[in-house]
Design a protein around this motif. Structure first.
Motif, PDB file in Angstrom:
ATOM      1  N   GLU A   7     -51.388  23.590 -87.771  1.00  0.00           N
ATOM      2  CA  GLU A   7     -50.464  22.434 -87.641  1.00  0.00           C
ATOM      3  C   GLU A   7     -49.082  22.970 -88.115  1.00  0.00           C
ATOM      4  O   GLU A   7     -48.919  23.403 -89.297  1.00  0.00           O
ATOM      5  CB  GLU A   7     -51.035  21.281 -88.390  1.00  0.00           C
ATOM      6  CG  GLU A   7     -52.015  20.452 -87.840  1.00  0.00           C
ATOM      7  CD  GLU A   7     -52.386  19.012 -88.285  1.00  0.00           C
ATOM      8  OE1 GLU A   7     -51.818  18.619 -89.299  1.00  0.00           O
ATOM      9  OE2 GLU A   7     -53.449  18.421 -87.801  1.00  0.00           O
ATOM     10  N   GLU A   9     -44.985  21.475 -88.632  1.00  0.00           N
ATOM     11  CA  GLU A   9     -43.853  20.122 -88.998  1.00  0.00           C
ATOM     12  C   GLU A   9     -42.783  20.398 -88.028  1.00  0.00           C
ATOM     13  O   GLU A   9     -42.494  21.551 -87.707  1.00  0.00           O
ATOM     14  CB  GLU A   9     -43.678  19.811 -90.445  1.00  0.00           C
ATOM     15  CG  GLU A   9     -44.770  19.748 -91.166  1.00  0.00           C
ATOM     16  CD  GLU A   9     -44.562  19.432 -92.536  1.00  0.00           C
ATOM     17  OE1 GLU A   9     -43.639  18.721 -92.959  1.00  0.00           O
ATOM     18  OE2 GLU A   9     -45.181  20.335 -93.269  1.00  0.00           O
ATOM     19  N   ASN A  10     -41.761  19.506 -88.051  1.00  0.00           N
ATOM     20  CA  ASN A  10     -40.632  19.482 -87.475  1.00  0.00           C
ATOM     21  C   ASN A  10     -39.585  18.839 -88.213  1.00  0.00           C
ATOM     22  O   ASN A  10     -39.753  17.727 -88.562  1.00  0.00           O
ATOM     23  CB  ASN A  10     -40.520  19.206 -86.054  1.00  0.00           C
ATOM     24  CG  ASN A  10     -39.261  19.195 -85.320  1.00  0.00           C
ATOM     25  OD1 ASN A  10     -38.055  19.073 -85.871  1.00  0.00           O
ATOM     26  ND2 ASN A  10     -39.334  19.266 -83.905  1.00  0.00           N
ATOM     27  N   PRO A  14     -39.638  13.916 -89.117  1.00  0.00           N
ATOM     28  CA  PRO A  14     -40.517  13.825 -90.462  1.00  0.00           C
ATOM     29  C   PRO A  14     -41.910  13.118 -90.130  1.00  0.00           C
ATOM     30  O   PRO A  14     -42.069  12.161 -89.291  1.00  0.00           O
ATOM     31  CB  PRO A  14     -39.700  13.121 -91.496  1.00  0.00           C
ATOM     32  CG  PRO A  14     -38.320  13.338 -90.901  1.00  0.00           C
ATOM     33  CD  PRO A  14     -38.351  13.391 -89.297  1.00  0.00           C
ATOM     34  N   LYS A  16     -44.411  13.847 -88.254  1.00  0.00           N
ATOM     35  CA  LYS A  16     -45.101  14.269 -86.964  1.00  0.00           C
ATOM     36  C   LYS A  16     -45.574  15.749 -87.224  1.00  0.00           C
ATOM     37  O   LYS A  16     -44.759  16.595 -87.528  1.00  0.00           O
ATOM     38  CB  LYS A  16     -44.348  14.234 -85.852  1.00  0.00           C
ATOM     39  CG  LYS A  16     -45.051  14.643 -84.516  1.00  0.00           C
ATOM     40  CD  LYS A  16     -43.990  14.188 -83.148  1.00  0.00           C
ATOM     41  CE  LYS A  16     -45.164  14.312 -82.084  1.00  0.00           C
ATOM     42  NZ  LYS A  16     -44.085  15.051 -81.038  1.00  0.00           N
ATOM     43  N   THR A  17     -46.709  16.096 -86.623  1.00  0.00           N
ATOM     44  CA  THR A  17     -47.295  17.541 -86.615  1.00  0.00           C
ATOM     45  C   THR A  17     -47.676  17.658 -85.157  1.00  0.00           C
ATOM     46  O   THR A  17     -47.941  16.989 -84.502  1.00  0.00           O
ATOM     47  CB  THR A  17     -48.602  17.853 -87.688  1.00  0.00           C
ATOM     48  OG1 THR A  17     -49.652  17.106 -87.110  1.00  0.00           O
ATOM     49  CG2 THR A  17     -47.942  17.455 -89.018  1.00  0.00           C
ATOM     50  N   ASP A  77     -40.324  24.150 -88.579  1.00  0.00           N
ATOM     51  CA  ASP A  77     -41.670  24.120 -89.258  1.00  0.00           C
ATOM     52  C   ASP A  77     -41.114  24.536 -90.802  1.00  0.00           C
ATOM     53  O   ASP A  77     -41.306  23.928 -91.823  1.00  0.00           O
ATOM     54  CB  ASP A  77     -42.785  24.930 -88.911  1.00  0.00           C
ATOM     55  CG  ASP A  77     -43.643  24.521 -89.842  1.00  0.00           C
ATOM     56  OD1 ASP A  77     -44.276  23.663 -90.270  1.00  0.00           O
ATOM     57  OD2 ASP A  77     -44.498  25.738 -90.530  1.00  0.00           O
ATOM     58  N   ALA A  80     -38.908  22.376 -92.541  1.00  0.00           N
ATOM     59  CA  ALA A  80     -39.597  20.956 -92.814  1.00  0.00           C
ATOM     60  C   ALA A  80     -40.162  21.402 -94.274  1.00  0.00           C
ATOM     61  O   ALA A  80     -40.262  20.208 -95.068  1.00  0.00           O
ATOM     62  CB  ALA A  80     -40.452  20.544 -91.769  1.00  0.00           C
ATOM     63  N   LYS A  81     -40.648  22.525 -94.462  1.00  0.00           N
ATOM     64  CA  LYS A  81     -41.510  22.821 -95.519  1.00  0.00           C
ATOM     65  C   LYS A  81     -40.463  23.146 -96.875  1.00  0.00           C
ATOM     66  O   LYS A  81     -41.082  23.484 -97.999  1.00  0.00           O
ATOM     67  CB  LYS A  81     -42.310  23.901 -95.193  1.00  0.00           C
ATOM     68  CG  LYS A  81     -43.551  23.361 -94.424  1.00  0.00           C
ATOM     69  CD  LYS A  81     -44.500  24.585 -93.981  1.00  0.00           C
ATOM     70  CE  LYS A  81     -45.692  24.098 -93.182  1.00  0.00           C
ATOM     71  NZ  LYS A  81     -45.582  23.297 -91.910  1.00  0.00           N
TER      72      LYS A  81
END
Length: 97
Positions: A7, A9-10, A14, A16-17, A77, A80-81
């Motif tokens: 999975e 992220e974007n 935020p 949504k995966t 991703d 986002a992290k």
């Protein structure tokens, strides 16, 4: 090639995966993190792509096919992290956070 998924992220959407191929994601992540500088202003995305292409496994990215899409997927991703960041001014420049 494994069909195992991961999975992602974007940073632009935020919460949504999306599930993507784990082997391609991990290969691109490793290659991208190896070339990005640790300090701003960072590296332009086309420069990062050119620098990481030789490090990508040929069986996953023959001739660099789809590398641009995977670079963007991993970039968003990791942003986002909080693993990488972009400099505040255009053009987009990435660096490790």
């Amino acid at each position: 090639m494994s069909d195992e998924k991961i999975e992602v992220e974007n940073v632009n959407t935020p919460g949504k995966t999306t599930r993507v191929n784990r082997a391609k994601y991990e290969a691109m992540r490793e290659a991208l993190l190896a070339v990005l500088p640790t300090e701003p202003p960072g590296m332009k995305v086309p420069e990062a792509k050119a620098a990481l292409l030789p490090a990508l496994p040929g069986d996953l990215f023959p001739g660099g096919d789809t590398a641009g899409w995977w670079l963007k997927c991993v970039q968003l991703d990791l942003e986002a992290k909080g693993t990488i960041a972009r400099a505040p001014k255009s053009p987009v420049r990435l660096f490790k956070s």
